[in-house]
Design an enzyme around this catalytic site. Sequence first.
Site, PDB file in Angstrom:
ATOM      1  N   TYR A   1      57.326  22.588  -1.456  1.00 10.95           N
ATOM      2  CA  TYR A   1      58.612  23.272  -1.613  1.00 10.95           C
ATOM      3  C   TYR A   1      59.712  22.612  -0.784  1.00 10.95           C
ATOM      4  O   TYR A   1      60.857  23.073  -0.792  1.00 10.95           O
ATOM      5  CB  TYR A   1      58.485  24.742  -1.213  1.00 10.95           C
ATOM      6  CG  TYR A   1      57.649  25.577  -2.157  1.00 10.95           C
ATOM      7  CD1 TYR A   1      57.831  25.510  -3.533  1.00 10.95           C
ATOM      8  CD2 TYR A   1      56.681  26.433  -1.668  1.00 10.95           C
ATOM      9  CE1 TYR A   1      57.061  26.275  -4.399  1.00 10.95           C
ATOM     10  CE2 TYR A   1      55.905  27.216  -2.525  1.00 10.95           C
ATOM     11  CZ  TYR A   1      56.100  27.129  -3.889  1.00 10.95           C
ATOM     12  OH  TYR A   1      55.341  27.894  -4.737  1.00 10.95           O
TER      13      TYR A   1
ATOM     14  N   ASN B   1      46.494  33.321  -2.734  1.00  6.70           N
ATOM     15  CA  ASN B   1      46.494  31.933  -2.277  1.00  6.70           C
ATOM     16  C   ASN B   1      45.236  31.617  -1.471  1.00  6.70           C
ATOM     17  O   ASN B   1      45.172  31.894  -0.273  1.00  6.70           O
ATOM     18  CB  ASN B   1      47.744  31.658  -1.444  1.00  6.70           C
ATOM     19  CG  ASN B   1      49.011  31.743  -2.273  1.00  6.70           C
ATOM     20  OD1 ASN B   1      49.027  31.306  -3.420  1.00  6.70           O
ATOM     21  ND2 ASN B   1      50.060  32.311  -1.717  1.00  6.70           N
TER      22      ASN B   1
ATOM     23  N   THR C   1      60.367  29.089  11.009  1.00  6.31           N
ATOM     24  CA  THR C   1      59.437  30.203  11.166  1.00  6.31           C
ATOM     25  C   THR C   1      58.068  29.685  11.546  1.00  6.31           C
ATOM     26  O   THR C   1      57.820  28.485  11.580  1.00  6.31           O
ATOM     27  CB  THR C   1      59.349  31.046   9.881  1.00  6.31           C
ATOM     28  OG1 THR C   1      58.688  32.289  10.179  1.00  6.31           O
ATOM     29  CG2 THR C   1      58.577  30.323   8.782  1.00  6.31           C
TER      30      THR C   1
ATOM     31  N   LYS D   1      39.334  39.582 -13.716  1.00  8.12           N
ATOM     32  CA  LYS D   1      39.705  38.216 -14.108  1.00  8.12           C
ATOM     33  C   LYS D   1      40.902  37.678 -13.337  1.00  8.12           C
ATOM     34  O   LYS D   1      41.787  37.036 -13.899  1.00  8.12           O
ATOM     35  CB  LYS D   1      39.980  38.145 -15.623  1.00  8.12           C
ATOM     36  CG  LYS D   1      38.940  38.827 -16.492  1.00  8.12           C
ATOM     37  CD  LYS D   1      37.524  38.336 -16.193  1.00  8.12           C
ATOM     38  CE  LYS D   1      36.482  39.101 -17.013  1.00  8.12           C
ATOM     39  NZ  LYS D   1      35.099  38.822 -16.580  1.00  8.12           N
TER      40      LYS D   1
ATOM     41  N   GLY E   1      39.825  42.150  13.741  1.00 11.20           N
ATOM     42  CA  GLY E   1      41.158  42.107  14.334  1.00 11.20           C
ATOM     43  C   GLY E   1      41.874  43.426  14.166  1.00 11.20           C
ATOM     44  O   GLY E   1      42.881  43.512  13.457  1.00 11.20           O
TER      45      GLY E   1
ATOM     46  N   ASP F   1      43.851  45.265  15.945  1.00  8.17           N
ATOM     47  CA  ASP F   1      44.916  45.570  16.900  1.00  8.17           C
ATOM     48  C   ASP F   1      45.835  46.679  16.394  1.00  8.17           C
ATOM     49  O   ASP F   1      46.310  47.509  17.164  1.00  8.17           O
ATOM     50  CB  ASP F   1      45.744  44.313  17.184  1.00  8.17           C
ATOM     51  CG  ASP F   1      46.408  43.765  15.935  1.00  8.17           C
ATOM     52  OD1 ASP F   1      47.643  43.848  15.828  1.00  8.17           O
ATOM     53  OD2 ASP F   1      45.690  43.257  15.060  1.00  8.17           O
TER      54      ASP F   1
ATOM     55  N   SER G   1      50.731  31.305   8.964  1.00  7.99           N
ATOM     56  CA  SER G   1      49.460  30.704   8.575  1.00  7.99           C
ATOM     57  C   SER G   1      49.472  30.258   7.125  1.00  7.99           C
ATOM     58  O   SER G   1      48.575  29.561   6.679  1.00  7.99           O
ATOM     59  CB  SER G   1      48.312  31.710   8.781  1.00  7.99           C
ATOM     60  OG  SER G   1      48.470  32.815   7.911  1.00  7.99           O
TER      61      SER G   1
ATOM     62  N   SER H   1      47.833  41.887  -1.987  1.00  8.07           N
ATOM     63  CA  SER H   1      48.950  41.183  -1.363  1.00  8.07           C
ATOM     64  C   SER H   1      49.156  39.749  -1.813  1.00  8.07           C
ATOM     65  O   SER H   1      50.274  39.245  -1.786  1.00  8.07           O
ATOM     66  CB  SER H   1      48.795  41.210   0.163  1.00  8.07           C
ATOM     67  OG  SER H   1      47.618  40.527   0.562  1.00  8.07           O
TER      68      SER H   1
ATOM     69  N   GLU I   1      43.170  46.585   7.924  1.00  9.67           N
ATOM     70  CA  GLU I   1      43.113  45.274   8.568  1.00  9.67           C
ATOM     71  C   GLU I   1      41.661  44.838   8.754  1.00  9.67           C
ATOM     72  O   GLU I   1      40.733  45.642   8.587  1.00  9.67           O
ATOM     73  CB  GLU I   1      43.842  45.305   9.913  1.00  9.67           C
ATOM     74  CG  GLU I   1      43.294  46.299  10.907  1.00  9.67           C
ATOM     75  CD  GLU I   1      44.191  46.438  12.140  1.00  9.67           C
ATOM     76  OE1 GLU I   1      45.105  45.620  12.334  1.00  9.67           O
ATOM     77  OE2 GLU I   1      43.966  47.396  12.911  1.00  9.67           O
TER      78      GLU I   1
ATOM     79  N   LYS J   1      55.055  37.885   0.097  1.00 11.14           N
ATOM     80  CA  LYS J   1      55.925  37.360   1.152  1.00 11.14           C
ATOM     81  C   LYS J   1      57.262  36.831   0.628  1.00 11.14           C
ATOM     82  O   LYS J   1      58.254  36.791   1.369  1.00 11.14           O
ATOM     83  CB  LYS J   1      55.219  36.255   1.925  1.00 11.14           C
ATOM     84  CG  LYS J   1      54.056  36.709   2.791  1.00 11.14           C
ATOM     85  CD  LYS J   1      54.532  37.361   4.070  1.00 11.14           C
ATOM     86  CE  LYS J   1      53.390  37.563   5.056  1.00 11.14           C
ATOM     87  NZ  LYS J   1      53.853  38.117   6.338  1.00 11.14           N
TER      88      LYS J   1
END
Length: 324
Positions: A120, A312, A80, A278, A213, A215, A83, A309, A209, A58
């Site tokens: 941040y 986190n 903005t 790892k 979900g 969609d 999530s 992607s 996806e 991102k």
Amino acid sequence: MLCSMINLPTYDDVISASQRLQGHAHRTPVLRSTTADQMLGAQLFFKCENFQRMGAFKFRGAFNALSKFSDAQRKAGVITFSSGNHAQAIALSARTLGMPAVIVMPHDAPAAKKAATQGYGAEVISYDRFTQDREALTSQMAAERGMTLIPPYDHPDVMAGQGTAAKELFEEVGELDYLLVCLGGGGLLSGCALAARALSPGCKVYGVEPEAGNDGQQSFRSGSIVNIPTPKTIADGAQTQHLGQYTFGVIKRDVTDILTATDAQLIEAMKFFAERMKMVVEPTGCLGFAAARHAGLPIQGKRVGVLVSGGNVDLGRLAEFLAA
């Protein structure tokens, strides 16, 4: 036709984004796994955006979009809704570029993502993702505060920035037969599809996806954007309710199909990444690899790119997933 109604980003925009990101975004590694190759009978190339700044792809789209702000926009700041990963990306990019940032986040967002966003320097405002309309709420606040709204995915500059991940992948490993990309709102998938179309035109690009979900899958197969209730899935980065006008325009034109993966398959993939490669990968980041293992694509003997992607995930939740 949708594509003629709006100006979709192009690969030239991805190239420009790549230039803006030089010296700011990491050129993330492409990792291999002999075990994965043997398991699937294919050559897999994992583009590891879990090693990107703030832990996810991102940052690419957020920094690209904010770097194009005028002086007046920078002074007023950016707002903005997200999530978590886009929230952190906007917050870090805004701090880097010296502008204020407001992030509208669901109250149940992962604690690590919320803490990082605040760390941040962004102002975080909570909402209930199951009862409140985040887009309407954020648009109202943007108007009240005079801030510029940069959505998580449906924005040409965001899409172009995300596409630099696939650009780097193709530049490093050459043309591919398949490219599997996580799909939430479609920013990463559409940007990567632009890069694939230019750099590896024979590559079949698939979005993946959560099964809960789908969609995007419904939209792709019906030919128009389908809206769904907020899906309940561990892939919090893909809990979107619909694709965007810009992202769907590119996806409809350049993507081969949309696949799905179950939460159980995502946990299996998380365990593989942790045990065999790892590395920590969040559930959403496992979508592409889960599809490579379970979607039934004829990838044997083929060269397959997998976009990982992000990484986190709360450590407590990670421990639960790995112990399951």
